[in-house]
Every structure is written in C-alpha cells, then in structure tokens.
Scaffold this motif. Structure first.
Motif, mmCIF file in Angstrom:
data_model
loop_
_atom_site.group_PDB
_atom_site.id
_atom_site.type_symbol
_atom_site.label_atom_id
_atom_site.label_comp_id
_atom_site.label_asym_id
_atom_site.label_seq_id
_atom_site.Cartn_x
_atom_site.Cartn_y
_atom_site.Cartn_z
ATOM 1 N N ASP A 39 15.992 -5.882 -1.388
ATOM 2 C CA ASP A 39 15.708 -4.739 -0.531
ATOM 3 C C ASP A 39 14.370 -4.928 0.175
ATOM 4 N N THR A 40 14.384 -4.781 1.486
ATOM 5 C CA THR A 40 13.163 -5.064 2.248
ATOM 6 C C THR A 40 12.154 -3.921 2.193
ATOM 7 N N LEU A 41 12.543 -2.779 1.686
ATOM 8 C CA LEU A 41 11.617 -1.666 1.502
ATOM 9 C C LEU A 41 11.257 -1.619 0.023
ATOM 10 N N VAL A 42 9.978 -1.806 -0.263
ATOM 11 C CA VAL A 42 9.514 -1.928 -1.642
ATOM 12 C C VAL A 42 8.645 -0.728 -1.988
ATOM 13 N N PHE A 49 9.222 -5.293 4.405
ATOM 14 C CA PHE A 49 9.253 -6.690 4.817
ATOM 15 C C PHE A 49 10.136 -6.804 6.063
ATOM 16 N N LYS A 50 9.578 -7.340 7.124
ATOM 17 C CA LYS A 50 10.335 -7.557 8.362
ATOM 18 C C LYS A 50 10.215 -9.030 8.742
ATOM 19 N N ARG A 51 11.285 -9.754 8.469
ATOM 20 C CA ARG A 51 11.256 -11.185 8.738
ATOM 21 C C ARG A 51 11.082 -11.478 10.223
ATOM 22 N N SER A 52 11.750 -10.687 11.067
ATOM 23 C CA SER A 52 11.716 -10.947 12.522
ATOM 24 C C SER A 52 10.307 -10.800 13.081
ATOM 25 N N GLN A 53 9.486 -9.992 12.426
ATOM 26 C CA GLN A 53 8.120 -9.765 12.896
ATOM 27 C C GLN A 53 7.084 -10.450 12.007
ATOM 28 N N SER A 54 7.539 -11.169 10.989
ATOM 29 C CA SER A 54 6.633 -11.812 10.025
ATOM 30 C C SER A 54 5.600 -10.814 9.520
ATOM 31 N N SER A 55 6.096 -9.627 9.159
ATOM 32 C CA SER A 55 5.161 -8.581 8.749
ATOM 33 C C SER A 55 5.537 -7.987 7.397
ATOM 34 N N ASN A 77 0.403 -9.569 8.584
ATOM 35 C CA ASN A 77 1.275 -10.591 9.151
ATOM 36 C C ASN A 77 1.090 -11.884 8.377
ATOM 37 N N TYR A 78 2.164 -12.581 8.156
ATOM 38 C CA TYR A 78 2.092 -13.803 7.375
ATOM 39 C C TYR A 78 2.610 -14.974 8.190
ATOM 40 N N SER A 79 2.192 -16.131 7.793
ATOM 41 C CA SER A 79 2.652 -17.369 8.388
ATOM 42 C C SER A 79 3.310 -18.175 7.279
ATOM 43 N N TYR A 80 4.620 -18.330 7.401
ATOM 44 C CA TYR A 80 5.338 -19.000 6.320
ATOM 45 C C TYR A 80 6.713 -19.393 6.824
ATOM 46 N N GLY A 81 7.224 -20.557 6.411
ATOM 47 C CA GLY A 81 8.506 -21.026 6.899
ATOM 48 C C GLY A 81 9.701 -20.376 6.241
ATOM 49 N N ALA A 82 9.633 -20.254 4.928
ATOM 50 C CA ALA A 82 10.771 -19.718 4.183
ATOM 51 C C ALA A 82 10.479 -18.259 3.831
ATOM 52 N N THR A 83 11.305 -17.677 2.992
ATOM 53 C CA THR A 83 11.040 -16.311 2.560
ATOM 54 C C THR A 83 9.813 -16.298 1.652
ATOM 55 N N PRO A 84 8.819 -15.564 2.039
ATOM 56 C CA PRO A 84 7.573 -15.582 1.255
ATOM 57 C C PRO A 84 7.609 -14.604 0.095
ATOM 58 N N TYR A 85 6.749 -14.858 -0.869
ATOM 59 C CA TYR A 85 6.466 -13.857 -1.892
ATOM 60 C C TYR A 85 5.201 -13.138 -1.441
#
Lengths: 113, 113
Positions: B54-57, B67-73, B24-32
């Motif tokens: 693509d959110t599946l890498v 990558f799931k933005r809604s879950q910050s995961s 899980n990450y803590s970040y305001g914008a789209t993270p790398y």
C-alpha cells in the motif's frame, strides 16, 4: 529500559586533544552505528558494527576510530580533534543490519576550538 | 547513488492547520523509505516506513506518507498539527549497495499558536 544512552551530552575540546564518546544499548541489538549531524547535511554515517566483533567504515570515517567493546557498547574515538569535527554525534542501534529500523540515542554535542 | 532531497529547509504552520513535508528520492528500483522526527535536544525517532505494498503508510503521532513512484516522492502529511509537532523531520532511503540509511538534510517545522 533506557534504550540507547550516550555520554557525555556536551564536550568542548581544544584542537589536537583526544576523547572517546561512549554509547550503550540495552535492547540486545546486534547492530550499532555512529553518525554525525551537521546543519544542512542531515546525518552521515561514520562507522557501524553489524555484530559484536565487527566494525566497518561509513561515509565519513576519516579522523575517527571505533571499538565494539561487547554487544552493548560501541565507542567512538577522536585521536586528534580538529575544528571540522565540531558536530552533534548520534549513536544508534538496530536488531540486525537487515531490520532497517534504527533506535537513536540523545546525542553528544561536541565543539572543537 | 541513492539520495534523498528535502526541498524545504524550514516550514512554519499554525496550530491546527495541515502540514505536508516534501521528500524526493533518487533510486532505480523500489526504494525502502523512512521518515524520522527529531524533537529539540533529542535523538531521532522513526515515524513511519515504506517497503512495499500500500502506497499510503500510516505512522505514529497521526502522521502518514504517500509513496508516488511516478514523482519519485514520499511526502509526509498530518491533517492537524499540534504545538508538540515542532521539530526537525528527516527523510531517509536505504542504500542498496550497503543497506545503510542515507538521510536528507532535514526540514525544520515551527508551529505558531
């Protein structure tokens, strides 16, 4: 291609002793980094060098100094070792500061008694 | 400040079973975001990275991450683990203020026969 090499692999120091950890890369990378790894804390950046001739502090620079000797080599010096500096030290390099993919050396395990 | 949390310190999985490591990450914008693997006595090796798109890498060694933005995961998965996957795995995020990596504490994976 050896990649990133570090010497020594293991070192034991007494409190107050000094030593230099050596790092070299043969990938013609511009940027180099020094991290320390402690249990439960991941890797923390000590110092980095964005390019030959420049160095900057990372998250945990206290008690360390660095030298970017040339494009290939980036050394980390402990002037007066303390038990809190017992850790595994990793050197890494990347093509430049914006490429983000870093290549790591095998590490140096340092114990300070 | 951007940070990464890996909730699981240690996971044991049977050879051939599936594996999922949480990040899980803590970040305001789209993270790398990155996943690295550290085999015993070795340096870190990049498994995969997410910058955008693509959110599946897909990564090396049969790993993938979503990558799931809604879950910050940014969880790492492998459908069928091999004994050689026993290692420590680190999730990392690129900090926007200095473009340096911030690592999670790591998850150790043990593979039982």
């Amino acid at each position: 291609n050896a990649g990133v090499t570090q010497t020594p692999k293991f070192q034991v120091l007494k409190t107050g002793q000094s030593m230099t950890l050596q790092c070299a890369q043969d990938m013609n990378h511009n940027s180099m980094y020094w991290y320390r790894q402690d249990p439960g804390m991941g890797l923390r950046l000590i110092y980095y060098s964005a390019s030959e001739g420049t160095t900057d502090k990372g998250e945990v620079p206290n008690g360390y100094n660095v030298s970017r000797l040339n494009k290939r080599e980036f050394s980390l010096r402990l002037e007066s070792a303390a038990p809190s500096q017992t850790s595994v030290y990793f050197c890494a390099s990347s093509p430049d500061g914006s490429s983000y993919e870093q290549y790591f050396g095998p590490g140096t395990r340092l114990t300070v008694t | 400040a951007q940070s990464v949390t890996q909730p699981d310190i240690h996971i044991t999985v049977s050879e051939g079973a599936s594996l999922e490591l949480r990040c899980n990450y803590s970040y305001g914008a789209t993270p790398y975001l990155f996943w690295y693997v550290q085999s015993p006595g070795q340096g870190l090796q990049l498994l995969l990275k997410y910058f955008s798109g693509d959110t599946l890498v897909q990564g090396i060694k049969g790993f993938e991450a979503e990558f799931k933005r809604s879950q910050s995961s940014f969880n790492l998965r492998k459908p069928s683990v091999h004994w050689s996957d026993a290692a420590e795995y680190f999730c990392a995020v690129l900090r926007s203020n200095d473009y340096k990596l911030s690592f999670g504490a790591g998850t150790t994976v043990t593979v039982r026969a």
